[in-house]
Scaffold this motif. Sequence first.
Motif, mmCIF file in Angstrom:
data_model
loop_
_atom_site.group_PDB
_atom_site.id
_atom_site.type_symbol
_atom_site.label_atom_id
_atom_site.label_comp_id
_atom_site.label_asym_id
_atom_site.label_seq_id
_atom_site.Cartn_x
_atom_site.Cartn_y
_atom_site.Cartn_z
ATOM 1 N N ALA A 25 11.356 10.210 -2.333
ATOM 2 C CA ALA A 25 10.997 8.847 -1.940
ATOM 3 C C ALA A 25 10.159 8.150 -3.002
ATOM 4 O O ALA A 25 9.599 8.776 -3.910
ATOM 5 C CB ALA A 25 10.229 8.880 -0.623
ATOM 6 N N SER A 27 7.659 5.933 -1.844
ATOM 7 C CA SER A 27 6.385 5.573 -1.225
ATOM 8 C C SER A 27 5.916 6.647 -0.262
ATOM 9 O O SER A 27 6.726 7.403 0.303
ATOM 10 C CB SER A 27 6.506 4.243 -0.477
ATOM 11 O OG SER A 27 7.253 4.409 0.718
ATOM 12 N N SER A 30 7.344 6.141 3.277
ATOM 13 C CA SER A 30 8.704 6.660 3.447
ATOM 14 C C SER A 30 8.684 8.155 3.719
ATOM 15 O O SER A 30 9.470 8.665 4.524
ATOM 16 C CB SER A 30 9.542 6.362 2.201
ATOM 17 O OG SER A 30 9.711 4.974 2.022
ATOM 18 N N ASP A 33 7.421 8.761 7.393
ATOM 19 C CA ASP A 33 8.456 8.440 8.376
ATOM 20 C C ASP A 33 9.607 9.440 8.338
ATOM 21 O O ASP A 33 10.225 9.719 9.364
ATOM 22 C CB ASP A 33 8.989 7.030 8.133
ATOM 23 C CG ASP A 33 8.064 5.949 8.691
ATOM 24 O OD1 ASP A 33 7.242 6.277 9.577
ATOM 25 O OD2 ASP A 33 8.166 4.790 8.253
ATOM 26 N N ALA A 34 9.896 9.990 7.157
ATOM 27 C CA ALA A 34 10.994 10.949 7.044
ATOM 28 C C ALA A 34 10.713 12.225 7.825
ATOM 29 O O ALA A 34 11.643 12.855 8.346
ATOM 30 C CB ALA A 34 11.251 11.285 5.576
ATOM 31 N N SER A 86 2.830 6.766 9.862
ATOM 32 C CA SER A 86 2.867 5.399 9.348
ATOM 33 C C SER A 86 2.276 4.447 10.379
ATOM 34 O O SER A 86 2.311 4.699 11.586
ATOM 35 C CB SER A 86 4.300 4.993 9.011
ATOM 36 O OG SER A 86 5.069 4.856 10.194
#
Length: 387
Positions: A25, A27, A30, A33-34, A86
Motif C-alpha cells: 500500500a 498509506s 490503506s 483497512d486491509a 482507520s
Amino acid sequence: MHAMSDTQRRTRLGRRHLLAPSVRAASAVSVADAVVALHATDAATVFVSTCARLAEAGVDTVERALYEDVSLVRLLSMRNTLFTVSSGLAPYVNASNARAVAAKERRTFLTHLHDDGNGLGENWLIETEKATLAALTARGSATGSELSAAVPALRTKITIFPGKKQETVQGVATRVLRVLAAEGLIRRDRPRGSWTSSQFRWTAAESWPARELAEAQAEVALRYLRSYGPATEADLKWWTGWGLGQVRTALAATAAEEVQLDSGAMGWVSPGDTEPEPALEPWAALLPALDPSAMGWADRGFHLPAEHRAALFDRAGNIGPTVWWNGEIVGGWAQRADGEPVWRLLSDVGRDATTAIEAEASRLSEWVGETRITPRFRTPLERELTA
C-alpha cells in the motif's frame, strides 16, 4: 457449495493483507483497512505491521496518521484489546465493541471504589473526570503524571481486592484515564520517547458519529470477511469477542455465503466472493508479535503448522514475531541488542525463500534504524534468538 482450498486461502492472505510486494500500500490507512484492525497492545506492533505492508516503509508515515491527520485511532475494543483502526471504521468498531467494553470498565472501576470502603463512588468519579478533562483541555496534551500533578483526586490510592490473596494498593490515575479513553473522551497522543514507547501523552478526542449496534456489527463482520474470509463462525466469534448469537445475526445481515474448507469445516465469505484468485509472485515477510495476519483466526491451521506453535506462542496464546513464505508461517525472528534481525526457519523452504527473507530483513533494518524492538509478550523462540 464452493470449495476453498488452503492454498487459495494463503493466496488471499498474501493479496488482501498486502504482504506480496506487488500489492503493498501507499498509506497507513490503506494498511489498517486491509486487515480491519492492527493490534496495538504493543506500540511497536502498529508500526512494524504497517511498514511490512507499505511500498515505502517509514516511521513518519505511521506517526503522521496517528498524531497529525488522526486518520488512525486506537480503541479498546475487540476482546477488550487495544486496536488501531482507520477513523472511517472507528464509529462502527466503537458501536459494535468499544461501547460495551467502556461500560464494563466503568462498572469494574466503580466496584473497586466501593470495595475500598473510603466513601468513593460514582459522584467522586464524575467530578474527578470533569477535573481531568478540564486540565487536559487547558494543556492540550499531557502525560498521566502531569495530569495527576494538576488534579489532586488523581493522586488517590485505593485497595483492590481487600482481604483477598491478590490484595494490592493501586493509584486511580491510570484507571480514570483508561475509562475516559474507553469512552472516547480522550485519546492517546505522541508517546514519551520513541515510537516503541507505550508511555503516551493524552489529548481530548472528538466524538464518533452514532451507529446502531446491529448496523455496526454487520459492518465489522463484512469487513472481516472481506479481509479474512473464508472464516468460520468460531473464527469470527473469537476475533470479535461477540456471543455466538451476535455472530450469526451479523453473518445473516451481511448475506455471507458458505464454502467448504479443506479441514472439512464450513467457512463464510462475503457475498459473491467465491471465485478463486490468481496466484501471486513468491513473497516473504517478517511480521511482528500479534500481527493481524497471525492473529486473525481461531483456527490457524491453513497457515501455521501445528508443530511450530510451541516455539512461536507464549503461554497466554500471544504469537511472537514470525517469518512468512507464500502465506505460511515458516519460522520466527528477533532483533539482537546490536539491532541485527536474526531468524530461525522451522520449515525447509529452500534457497529462494531464504534469499527473499534476507531481503525483507534488510528492508526492516533500513527503516527501523537505531531503534530496538522488544516484544511485550516474549516467546520461546524470540528469547532464544536474542540470547
